[in-house]
Design an enzyme around this catalytic site. Structure first.
Site, PDB file in Angstrom:
ATOM      1  N   ARG A 233      16.928  12.112 -44.325  1.00 19.56           N
ATOM      2  CA  ARG A 233      17.824  11.086 -43.842  1.00 19.56           C
ATOM      3  C   ARG A 233      16.587  10.300 -43.239  1.00 19.56           C
ATOM      4  NH1 ARG A 233      21.488  13.009 -45.939  1.00 19.56           N
ATOM      5  NH2 ARG A 233      23.140  13.075 -45.235  1.00 19.56           N
ATOM      6  N   GLU A 262      19.764   2.419 -44.395  1.00 22.32           N
ATOM      7  CA  GLU A 262      20.785   2.507 -44.733  1.00 22.32           C
ATOM      8  C   GLU A 262      22.762   1.421 -45.119  1.00 22.32           C
ATOM      9  OE1 GLU A 262      19.891   5.705 -46.828  1.00 22.32           O
ATOM     10  OE2 GLU A 262      21.473   6.457 -46.401  1.00 22.32           O
ATOM     11  N   HIS A 294      19.581   6.548 -51.846  1.00 24.36           N
ATOM     12  CA  HIS A 294      20.690   7.851 -51.867  1.00 24.36           C
ATOM     13  C   HIS A 294      21.424   8.208 -52.752  1.00 24.36           C
ATOM     14  CE1 HIS A 294      21.941   9.476 -48.178  1.00 24.36           C
ATOM     15  NE2 HIS A 294      21.642  10.832 -48.748  1.00 24.36           N
ATOM     16  N   PHE A 297      21.171  13.057 -54.729  1.00 21.15           N
ATOM     17  CA  PHE A 297      22.167  14.103 -54.750  1.00 21.15           C
ATOM     18  C   PHE A 297      23.209  13.866 -56.190  1.00 21.15           C
ATOM     19  CE2 PHE A 297      26.192  11.783 -54.674  1.00 21.15           C
ATOM     20  CZ  PHE A 297      25.429  10.726 -54.426  1.00 21.15           C
TER      21      PHE A 297
HETATM   22  P1  NAD Z   1      19.680  23.649 -44.405  1.00 20.73           P
HETATM   23  O1  NAD Z   1      20.500  23.001 -43.807  1.00 20.73           O
HETATM   24  O2  NAD Z   1      19.250  24.564 -45.645  1.00 20.73           O
HETATM   25  O3  NAD Z   1      18.176  23.251 -44.546  1.00 20.73           O
HETATM   26  C1  NAD Z   1      17.602  22.573 -43.698  1.00 20.73           C
HETATM   27  C2  NAD Z   1      16.199  23.205 -42.472  1.00 20.73           C
HETATM   28  O4  NAD Z   1      15.769  22.039 -42.012  1.00 20.73           O
HETATM   29  C3  NAD Z   1      16.852  24.398 -42.133  1.00 20.73           C
HETATM   30  O5  NAD Z   1      15.706  25.471 -42.484  1.00 20.73           O
HETATM   31  C4  NAD Z   1      15.877  24.324 -40.430  1.00 20.73           C
HETATM   32  O6  NAD Z   1      15.538  25.578 -39.812  1.00 20.73           O
HETATM   33  C5  NAD Z   1      15.569  23.527 -40.438  1.00 20.73           C
HETATM   34  N1  NAD Z   1      15.124  22.311 -39.272  1.00 20.73           N
HETATM   35  C6  NAD Z   1      16.117  22.461 -38.534  1.00 20.73           C
HETATM   36  N2  NAD Z   1      15.774  21.143 -37.257  1.00 20.73           N
HETATM   37  C7  NAD Z   1      14.477  21.611 -38.008  1.00 20.73           C
HETATM   38  C8  NAD Z   1      13.036  20.561 -36.976  1.00 20.73           C
HETATM   39  N3  NAD Z   1      13.432  20.373 -35.834  1.00 20.73           N
HETATM   40  N4  NAD Z   1      11.752  20.890 -37.814  1.00 20.73           N
HETATM   41  C9  NAD Z   1      11.129  21.345 -38.468  1.00 20.73           C
HETATM   42  N5  NAD Z   1      12.480  22.320 -39.321  1.00 20.73           N
HETATM   43  C10 NAD Z   1      13.600  22.200 -39.029  1.00 20.73           C
HETATM   44  O7  NAD Z   1      19.989  21.967 -45.387  1.00 20.73           O
HETATM   45  P2  NAD Z   1      19.373  21.399 -46.991  1.00 20.73           P
HETATM   46  O8  NAD Z   1      21.308  21.484 -47.948  1.00 20.73           O
HETATM   47  O9  NAD Z   1      18.227  22.490 -47.839  1.00 20.73           O
HETATM   48  O10 NAD Z   1      19.582  19.743 -47.351  1.00 20.73           O
HETATM   49  C11 NAD Z   1      18.336  19.127 -46.043  1.00 20.73           C
HETATM   50  C12 NAD Z   1      18.850  17.742 -45.949  1.00 20.73           C
HETATM   51  O11 NAD Z   1      18.343  16.936 -47.186  1.00 20.73           O
HETATM   52  C13 NAD Z   1      19.881  18.010 -44.993  1.00 20.73           C
HETATM   53  O12 NAD Z   1      20.186  17.612 -43.669  1.00 20.73           O
HETATM   54  C14 NAD Z   1      20.465  16.085 -45.562  1.00 20.73           C
HETATM   55  O13 NAD Z   1      20.376  15.048 -44.383  1.00 20.73           O
HETATM   56  C15 NAD Z   1      19.622  15.874 -46.872  1.00 20.73           C
HETATM   57  N6  NAD Z   1      19.924  15.403 -48.006  1.00 20.73           N
HETATM   58  C16 NAD Z   1      19.962  14.744 -48.603  1.00 20.73           C
HETATM   59  C17 NAD Z   1      20.484  14.373 -50.007  1.00 20.73           C
HETATM   60  C18 NAD Z   1      19.876  13.000 -51.093  1.00 20.73           C
HETATM   61  O14 NAD Z   1      21.169  12.667 -51.593  1.00 20.73           O
HETATM   62  N7  NAD Z   1      18.997  12.236 -50.707  1.00 20.73           N
HETATM   63  C19 NAD Z   1      21.727  15.589 -50.095  1.00 20.73           C
HETATM   64  C20 NAD Z   1      21.932  15.989 -49.590  1.00 20.73           C
HETATM   65  C21 NAD Z   1      21.228  16.333 -48.828  1.00 20.73           C
END
Ligand code: NAD
Length: 329
Positions: A233, A262, A294, A297
């Protein structure tokens, strides 16, 4: 159950329409308009709405949805930092999402950005098209033998860790909740990760704690010549500090799929418009920055999984079943 889909594109309609015959009792109306103050009232008569990452689901919008009788918000994405959950819960509106629809889609894009920024593939492509076969300005670094630092080892971070291992990199990671079963990474503190990594990839969610996690202070702690990739993000990075760091030659390369401003124009064709702000332009003015809008995905597999899980979520709600993808906090 009638669902109003906000902010849809032709690809959303394609993937959801294919599934509709398998979900009797559910009807969908697609609208290209995204949800905001003027469009929230369109939800009158719909029990559910469906929205995406670029939707504004803040306090006033949720109040308006409640006034229109909406009981369910279906997020067709994993992240939900744009939803005021407190207000939704106050009005008894359930919020469902699609966790982990294709972690590999995002992780593969993160590595694509890292490689493109590193090897200047975006520039090489243009140069070759113009019969400029000189290599100056295109030199990169090997990833093999270097250290990758993964911040957030959830589904996407783990997929990225495996990809980096496949490249012959040492992989270190920082997570608030380290995963004891993840044997391909070595967990370290955030400071150690910043100091040791040649490639840093962000995969934690945007929360109050992680907003501007990458700022002047944390950038200072990074190795000179680091490569930074953000597919999570935009708000994880304080953009002004990133720009200052780029100007100070801190970064060998930066790859961004997400960025702070964005929300106003993500997924829109703005090529004929004069943009109201200049963060994107300033970032793109640097030769070592690569940006996409973005699209991490955006694979066939991910869109298939998003549509299937969103429809399963809707059916579970309609049938009064357990809501395993409900966002509670
Ligand atoms: P997830 O929930 O499986 O994993 C997130 C991880 O971050 C967890 O292990 C959690 O413990 C850790 N975390 C939380 N707070 C933290 C902190 N303060 N410091 C360090 N680690 C921390 O999520 P995911 O499915 O792996 O997705 C991650 C992120 O990717 C989503 O939150 C979303 O913002 C982003 N995303 C982007 C796209 C894209 O198209 N670019 C698509 C999907 C998701």
């Amino acid at each position: 159950m009638k669902i109003l889909f906000y902010g849809t594109k032709n690809y959303d309609e394609e993937f959801f329409e294919k599934l509709l015959p398998s979900f009797p009792g559910i009807t969908i109306k697609f609208t290209e308009a995204n949800i905001h103050e003027e469009t929230a009232s369109l939800a009158k008569g719909y029990e559910a709405i469906c929205a995406f990452v670029n939707a504004d689901l803040g306090t006033e919008i949720i109040e308006e949805l409640h006034n229109q009788g909406v009981k369910l918000i279906l997020m067709r994405c994993a992240g939900y930092n744009n939803v005021d959950l407190e207000t939704a819960h106050k009005y008894g509106i359930r919020v469902l999402r699609v966790p982990g629809y294709s972690p590999e889609a995002v992780a593969e894009h993160a590595m694509a950005l890292a490689l493109t920024a590193n090897r200047h593939t975006h520039k090489a492509y243009i140069k070759c098209r113009e019969n400029n076969f000189a290599l100056s300005g295109l030199m990169g670094v090997n990833f093999h033998g270097k250290t990758a630092g993964i911040i957030g080892t959830g589904k996407i971070g783990q997929a990225m860790a495996r990809i980096c291992r496949g490249f012959g990199m040492k992989v270190i990671a920082y997570d608030l909740f380290p995963n004891p079963n993840l044997d391909c990474v070595e967990y370290v503190s955030l400071d150690e990760l910043l100091a040791q990594s040649d490639l840093i990839s962000l995969h934690c969610p945007l929360t109050k704690e992680t907003r501007h996690l990458i700022n002047a202070e944390t950038i200072e702690k990074m190795k000179d010549g680091v490569i930074l990739v953000n597919t999570s993000r935009g708000g994880l990075i304080r953009t002004d500090d990133l720009i200052a760091g780029i100007r100070e030659h801190k970064f060998f390369a930066v790859g961004l799929d997400v960025y702070e401003e964005e929300t106003d124009f993500v997924f829109e064709d703005m090529s004929e418009m004069i943009l109201p702000s200049s963060i994107t332009q300033r970032l793109l003015s640097f030769p070592n920055v690569v940006m996409t809008s973005h699209q991490g995905f955006f694979t066939r597999e991910a869109l298939t999984n998003i549509a299937e899980t969103t429809m399963e979520n809707a059916r579970a709600y309609m049938n009064g079943e357990e809501l395993k993808n409900e966002v509670l906090s």
